[in-house]
Design a protein around this motif. Structure first.
Motif, PDB file in Angstrom:
ATOM      1  N   ARG A   1       0.862  -1.173   0.000  1.00 59.29           N
ATOM      2  CA  ARG A   1       0.000   0.000   0.000  1.00 59.29           C
ATOM      3  C   ARG A   1       0.900   1.224   0.000  1.00 59.29           C
ATOM      4  O   ARG A   1       1.707   1.401   0.914  1.00 59.29           O
ATOM      5  CB  ARG A   1      -0.909   0.017   1.236  1.00 59.29           C
ATOM      6  CG  ARG A   1      -1.911  -1.132   1.245  1.00 59.29           C
ATOM      7  CD  ARG A   1      -2.893  -0.944   0.103  1.00 59.29           C
ATOM      8  NE  ARG A   1      -3.906  -1.960   0.030  1.00 59.29           N
ATOM      9  CZ  ARG A   1      -3.963  -2.871  -0.928  1.00 59.29           C
ATOM     10  NH1 ARG A   1      -3.048  -2.925  -1.858  1.00 59.29           N
ATOM     11  NH2 ARG A   1      -4.949  -3.735  -0.976  1.00 59.29           N
ATOM     12  N   PRO A   2       0.800   2.085  -1.019  1.00 61.21           N
ATOM     13  CA  PRO A   2       1.735   3.210  -1.136  1.00 61.21           C
ATOM     14  C   PRO A   2       1.642   4.216   0.005  1.00 61.21           C
ATOM     15  O   PRO A   2       2.594   4.926   0.271  1.00 61.21           O
ATOM     16  CB  PRO A   2       1.360   3.854  -2.467  1.00 61.21           C
ATOM     17  CG  PRO A   2       0.061   3.282  -2.863  1.00 61.21           C
ATOM     18  CD  PRO A   2      -0.137   2.008  -2.125  1.00 61.21           C
ATOM     19  N   TRP A   3       0.524   4.271   0.709  1.00 62.43           N
ATOM     20  CA  TRP A   3       0.382   5.219   1.807  1.00 62.43           C
ATOM     21  C   TRP A   3       0.944   4.683   3.112  1.00 62.43           C
ATOM     22  O   TRP A   3       0.932   5.375   4.124  1.00 62.43           O
ATOM     23  CB  TRP A   3      -1.081   5.629   1.989  1.00 62.43           C
ATOM     24  CG  TRP A   3      -2.008   4.478   2.186  1.00 62.43           C
ATOM     25  CD1 TRP A   3      -2.304   3.851   3.355  1.00 62.43           C
ATOM     26  CD2 TRP A   3      -2.762   3.824   1.184  1.00 62.43           C
ATOM     27  NE1 TRP A   3      -3.190   2.840   3.152  1.00 62.43           N
ATOM     28  CE2 TRP A   3      -3.496   2.800   1.803  1.00 62.43           C
ATOM     29  CE3 TRP A   3      -2.897   3.993  -0.193  1.00 62.43           C
ATOM     30  CZ2 TRP A   3      -4.346   1.952   1.108  1.00 62.43           C
ATOM     31  CZ3 TRP A   3      -3.748   3.146  -0.876  1.00 62.43           C
ATOM     32  CH2 TRP A   3      -4.459   2.152  -0.231  1.00 62.43           C
ATOM     33  N   VAL A   4       1.450   3.451   3.119  1.00 62.82           N
ATOM     34  CA  VAL A   4       2.079   2.865   4.298  1.00 62.82           C
ATOM     35  C   VAL A   4       3.578   2.807   4.035  1.00 62.82           C
ATOM     36  O   VAL A   4       4.014   2.170   3.071  1.00 62.82           O
ATOM     37  CB  VAL A   4       1.512   1.457   4.586  1.00 62.82           C
ATOM     38  CG1 VAL A   4       2.198   0.835   5.789  1.00 62.82           C
ATOM     39  CG2 VAL A   4       0.009   1.512   4.789  1.00 62.82           C
ATOM     40  N   GLY A   5       4.362   3.466   4.874  1.00 60.74           N
ATOM     41  CA  GLY A   5       5.796   3.597   4.619  1.00 60.74           C
ATOM     42  C   GLY A   5       6.596   2.323   4.809  1.00 60.74           C
ATOM     43  O   GLY A   5       7.456   1.992   4.006  1.00 60.74           O
ATOM     44  N   GLY A   6       6.341   1.576   5.858  1.00 59.83           N
ATOM     45  CA  GLY A   6       7.139   0.399   6.167  1.00 59.83           C
ATOM     46  C   GLY A   6       6.594  -0.867   5.529  1.00 59.83           C
ATOM     47  O   GLY A   6       5.507  -0.883   4.957  1.00 59.83           O
ATOM     48  N   ALA A   7       7.391  -1.912   5.657  1.00 60.02           N
ATOM     49  CA  ALA A   7       6.987  -3.222   5.139  1.00 60.02           C
ATOM     50  C   ALA A   7       7.807  -4.293   5.850  1.00 60.02           C
ATOM     51  O   ALA A   7       8.772  -3.995   6.553  1.00 60.02           O
ATOM     52  CB  ALA A   7       7.190  -3.309   3.629  1.00 60.02           C
TER      53      ALA A   7
END
Length: 163
Positions: free
Chosen positions: A121-127
């Motif tokens: 999800r591009p609006w979530v910075g981490g992964a």
């Protein structure tokens, strides 16, 4: 009457983790304003059905679309990683690596593995990159967006070790 206490050691349950990858708050007013503007463009002073139909159709459609974009839930529970409809038994996890924005870009960039399972999800910075150890699965790893990647990686490793 006296109650006896059990001498059995307490059983520690595997840690659980849950997160919803919802949209940020500012996406809702922008999405609804865009739907309202489009409805007003279609209305343009018309009378009859054309006066109210764009608003009745487009505003609920915008709400449904915004909800749908933020519906993904990531959970670690009962020995399993669940990302929306996909699930992975934690026994097949070799490692879980928390990624920041730059690390996520590197993993998903030009040299990305096309067999990887990605929920980004591009609006979530981490992964989190979940490296798999399953000889029957051609997927080398999963990349899952997370607002708390360190906590998710720790929960995955703890659940794997508890399994």
């Amino acid at each position: 009457m006296r109650q006896s206490s059990s001498s059995a050691a307490p059983v520690t349950a595997a840690p659980e983790y849950s997160e919803r990858l919802g949209l940020p708050w500012w996406a809702w007013p922008i999405g609804l304003a865009a739907a309202g503007l489009l409805a007003a463009e279609l209305w343009m002073g018309a009378t009859g059905v054309r006066a109210w139909l764009p608003f009745v159709l487009l505003i609920p459609a915008a709400v449904a679309t915004l909800w749908w974009l933020g519906r993904i839930r990531v959970t670690v529970r009962a020995g399993e990683l669940r990302v929306d409809d996909a699930h992975l038994p934690v026994r097949h996890i070799a490692d879980a690596v928390p990624l920041d924005t730059a690390g996520r870009g590197e993993v998903l960039g030009v040299g990305a593995d096309p067999l990887a399972f990605v929920v980004q999800r591009p609006w979530v910075g981490g992964a989190v990159q979940v490296v798999l150890d399953d000889p029957d699965d051609p997927t080398p790893f999963w990349v899952i967006s997370s607002r708390r990647p360190v906590e998710l990686a720790a929960a995955l490793i703890a659940a794997r070790d508890a399994a």
